[in-house]
Design a protein around this motif. Structure first.
Motif, PDB file in Angstrom:
ATOM      1  N   GLY A 104       8.858  33.799  80.206  1.00 56.74           N
ATOM      2  CA  GLY A 104      10.027  34.514  79.655  1.00 56.74           C
ATOM      3  C   GLY A 104      11.710  34.045  80.514  1.00 56.74           C
ATOM      4  N   SER A 105      11.437  33.434  81.416  1.00 56.33           N
ATOM      5  CA  SER A 105      11.912  33.255  82.377  1.00 56.33           C
ATOM      6  C   SER A 105      12.279  31.619  82.247  1.00 56.33           C
ATOM      7  CB  SER A 105      11.462  33.088  83.745  1.00 56.33           C
ATOM      8  OG  SER A 105      10.375  32.487  83.812  1.00 56.33           O
ATOM      9  N   VAL A 135       1.639  37.277  83.736  1.00 56.34           N
ATOM     10  CA  VAL A 135       1.966  35.929  84.649  1.00 56.34           C
ATOM     11  C   VAL A 135       2.772  34.944  83.509  1.00 56.34           C
ATOM     12  CG1 VAL A 135       2.298  34.540  86.192  1.00 56.34           C
ATOM     13  CG2 VAL A 135       1.176  36.721  87.051  1.00 56.34           C
ATOM     14  N   ALA A 136       1.785  34.934  82.782  1.00 55.31           N
ATOM     15  CA  ALA A 136       2.202  33.611  81.824  1.00 55.31           C
ATOM     16  C   ALA A 136       3.442  33.835  80.928  1.00 55.31           C
ATOM     17  CB  ALA A 136       0.666  33.015  80.672  1.00 55.31           C
TER      18      ALA A 136
END
Length: 127
Positions: A112-113, A106-107
């Motif tokens: 990345g987003s 998730v991190a």
């Protein structure tokens, strides 16, 4: 601690180590079955089925009752609880490890987003 019951656990896991015996136990979840009924899905002789049933009996996973000439088997889930207790230690281990992996993914996904800050030339200043 469950380790005190190691010989019993060894017998239970030995019994569970065979697919035929696991299927027989699964069939017994639905209620009592005769030796013939337990043997039927496998197209095996009653003697072969009886050998599997003896392994399950030795592990304490089933009880056999004689009614006339028919041997009726019943599930005894007690030893499965001991096996479950032993396995639950590893379930907690893997759940913890997978929780850590999920947090890392998730991190990583969040990183990345995130909008990228790059230096782009101002409009109209093409080389």
């Amino acid at each position: 601690m469950v380790e005190c019951e190691a010989p019993q656990l060894d017998t239970v896991f030995h019994a569970l180590g065979d697919a035929t015996r696991r299927r027989m136990l699964a069939d017994l979840v639905g209620g009592e079955r005769s030796v013939g009924e337990l043997a039927e899905p496998f197209a095996m002789s009653l003697a072969a089925a009886s050998k599997h049933i003896k392994v399950l009996e030795k592990a304490g996973l089933i009880r056999r009752e004689v009614r006339g000439r028919t041997h009726i088997c019943h599930l005894d889930p007690g030893p499965l609880a001991s096996a479950h207790d032993w396995l639950s230690v590893y379930e907690r281990f893997w759940t913890g490890r997978l929780d850590v992996l999920e947090r890392l993914l998730v991190a990583d996904d969040a990183a990345g987003s995130a909008p990228k800050t790059s230096v782009e030339p101002p409009e109209g200043d093409d080389p």
